[in-house]
Design an enzyme around this catalytic site. Structure first.
Site, PDB file in Angstrom:
ATOM      1  N   LYS A   1       1.046  -1.486  -0.409  1.00  0.00           N
ATOM      2  CA  LYS A   1      -0.302   0.123   0.052  1.00  0.00           C
ATOM      3  C   LYS A   1       0.890   1.169   0.007  1.00  0.00           C
ATOM      4  O   LYS A   1       1.769   0.881   0.584  1.00  0.00           O
ATOM      5  CB  LYS A   1      -0.641   0.096   1.763  1.00  0.00           C
ATOM      6  CG  LYS A   1      -1.518   1.343   1.541  1.00  0.00           C
ATOM      7  CD  LYS A   1      -1.700   1.414   3.027  1.00  0.00           C
ATOM      8  CE  LYS A   1      -0.236   2.259   3.736  1.00  0.00           C
ATOM      9  NZ  LYS A   1      -0.016   2.515   4.900  1.00  0.00           N
TER      10      LYS A   1
ATOM     11  N   ASP B   1      -5.808  -0.286   8.630  1.00  0.00           N
ATOM     12  CA  ASP B   1      -5.397  -0.382   7.519  1.00  0.00           C
ATOM     13  C   ASP B   1      -6.093  -0.988   6.572  1.00  0.00           C
ATOM     14  O   ASP B   1      -5.979  -1.199   5.350  1.00  0.00           O
ATOM     15  CB  ASP B   1      -3.859   0.275   7.283  1.00  0.00           C
ATOM     16  CG  ASP B   1      -3.038   1.271   7.541  1.00  0.00           C
ATOM     17  OD1 ASP B   1      -4.205   2.121   7.479  1.00  0.00           O
ATOM     18  OD2 ASP B   1      -1.792   1.297   7.625  1.00  0.00           O
TER      19      ASP B   1
HETATM   20  O1  C5P Z   1      -5.294   0.464  14.022  1.00  0.00           O
HETATM   21  P1  C5P Z   1      -3.631  -0.442  13.973  1.00  0.00           P
HETATM   22  O2  C5P Z   1      -3.319  -1.195  15.196  1.00  0.00           O
HETATM   23  O3  C5P Z   1      -3.422  -0.286  12.399  1.00  0.00           O
HETATM   24  O4  C5P Z   1      -3.011   1.183  14.526  1.00  0.00           O
HETATM   25  C1  C5P Z   1      -1.367   1.017  14.852  1.00  0.00           C
HETATM   26  C2  C5P Z   1      -1.739   2.477  16.258  1.00  0.00           C
HETATM   27  O5  C5P Z   1      -1.448   3.475  15.325  1.00  0.00           O
HETATM   28  C3  C5P Z   1      -2.726   2.767  17.068  1.00  0.00           C
HETATM   29  O6  C5P Z   1      -2.374   2.632  18.349  1.00  0.00           O
HETATM   30  C4  C5P Z   1      -2.465   3.936  17.539  1.00  0.00           C
HETATM   31  O7  C5P Z   1      -1.472   4.891  17.864  1.00  0.00           O
HETATM   32  C5  C5P Z   1      -1.846   4.720  15.936  1.00  0.00           C
HETATM   33  N1  C5P Z   1      -3.175   5.305  14.306  1.00  0.00           N
HETATM   34  C6  C5P Z   1      -3.603   6.408  14.534  1.00  0.00           C
HETATM   35  N2  C5P Z   1      -4.809   6.921  13.808  1.00  0.00           N
HETATM   36  C7  C5P Z   1      -5.124   5.918  12.847  1.00  0.00           C
HETATM   37  C8  C5P Z   1      -4.437   4.738  12.715  1.00  0.00           C
HETATM   38  C9  C5P Z   1      -2.890   4.843  14.081  1.00  0.00           C
HETATM   39  O8  C5P Z   1      -2.926   6.988  15.611  1.00  0.00           O
HETATM   40  N3  C5P Z   1      -5.884   6.826  12.026  1.00  0.00           N
END
Ligand code: C5P
EC number: 2.7.1.148
Length: 296
Positions: free
Chosen positions: A22, A149
């Site tokens: 991506k 994502d």
């Molecule tokens: O959802 P995922 O586990 O991939 O996200 C990893 C971390 O990235 C989250 O815990 C957060 O700290 C950060 N994040 C965020 N805002 C988003 C996506 C991710 O703050 N839109």
């Protein structure tokens, strides 16, 4: 082009899915939410190059990882692919047959190009086919619970994503882009990058040009940003070297993807991208370098 996804045709009973890289062509952090996540506006495309996942019938569940970056990953619930399998089973509430899942890991880990999320999305697609789940709404619901994502990786087409990444709007008419991906061999923690943001309320993306040929897209990109680039650069200064190497190789545009550290260069042609990748590989033998193109 580098051809990690040029795999043999599926054997009978085997379901194969690409888990493409991506690329966040632009990523604006526009707000912070009470749950700690950030509100984003991001233009996302996917590449020919990526991981590859197959699902086969088996007597009991099995998961194995192969490929250049396979050795570094867990094969238990610590892996998003296993979590995707179990979450889909739970969501369906049905007694679904055991499966053997094989992941070919060609993308570097924790590198801003969605490797883990794309693997999870490919697992959801392959398992939905294997288990003949007519209703793919299961997969959509499961995807968001796995990570911000994963829904965009499930869509795996050019798109604008908003919210934490789950509000997806397909984008048509982008040109096919010749790309080089470069990672200097550093893993970057996404939460750490987000927590290093100087501002959490930045201007939103501008509207995309009506007809986005390469030149028009370059103009639009020049007025956009990846707001995660400054905090990622202060955590991993090697990102600056990657951007410099891409620029020196003749890229028309360079930027970091996601929370880094992978950077991308856009080129006028496939041959220019291939030549650039050859130069960077020669100068930086330890780096991950892939010449590829975006998919429509
Ligand atoms: O959802 P995922 O586990 O991939 O996200 C990893 C971390 O990235 C989250 O815990 C957060 O700290 C950060 N994040 C965020 N805002 C988003 C996506 C991710 O703050 N839109």
């Amino acid at each position: 082009m580098d051809t990690a996804l040029d795999a043999p045709p599926e054997a009978v009973g085997t379901f194969a899915e690409a888990a493409p890289a991506k690329i966040n062509l632009a990523l604006h952090v526009v707000d912070r939410r009470p749950d700690g996540y950030h509100e984003l506006e991001t233009l996302v495309v996917f590449t020919e190059y990526g991981d590859r996942l197959t699902v086969e019938p088996a007597a009991r569940d099995h998961f194995s990882i192969h490929g250049s970056y396979g050795g570094q990953l867990p094969v238990d619930e610590g892996n998003l692919v296993v979590r995707a399998r179990e979450a889909l089973r739970r969501a369906c509430g049905a007694d679904l047959r055991p499966v053997s899942i094989r992941l070919e890991k060609n993308l570097p880990i924790a590198s801003g190009i969605g490797g883990g999320s794309s693997d999870a999305a490919a697992a959801l697609r392959a398992l939905a086919r294997h288990w003949r789940l007519a209703d793919t709404a299961f997969a959509d619901a499961v995807a968001l619970a796995l990570g911000a994502d994963v829904p965009m990786c499930l869509a795996a087409r050019p798109l604008l994503a908003r919210g934490a990444g789950e509000r997806i709007e397909p984008v048509s008419g982008l040109p096919r882009l010749a790309v080089v991906l470069v990672n200097p061999g550093v893993e970057v923690s996404t939460p750490q990058v987000f927590s290093g943001l100087a501002s959490r309320e930045n201007p939103p993306l501008q509207a995309l040009p009506g007809k986005a040929d390469f030149e028009a897209l370059l103009g639009w990109l020049a007025a956009s940003r990846n707001d995660l680039e400054p905090p990622a650069l202060s955590i991993a200064p090697a990102i600056a070297e990657s951007l410099a190497a891409l620029a020196a190789s003749g890229a028309a545009f360079t930027r970091m993807s996601g929370s880094g550290a992978t950077c991308f260069g856009l080129y006028a042609s496939d041959s220019a991208a291939r030549a650039a990748a050859d130069i960077i590989r020669r100068d930086r033998p330890g780096w991950f370098v892939a010449a590829t193109s975006t998919t429509g």
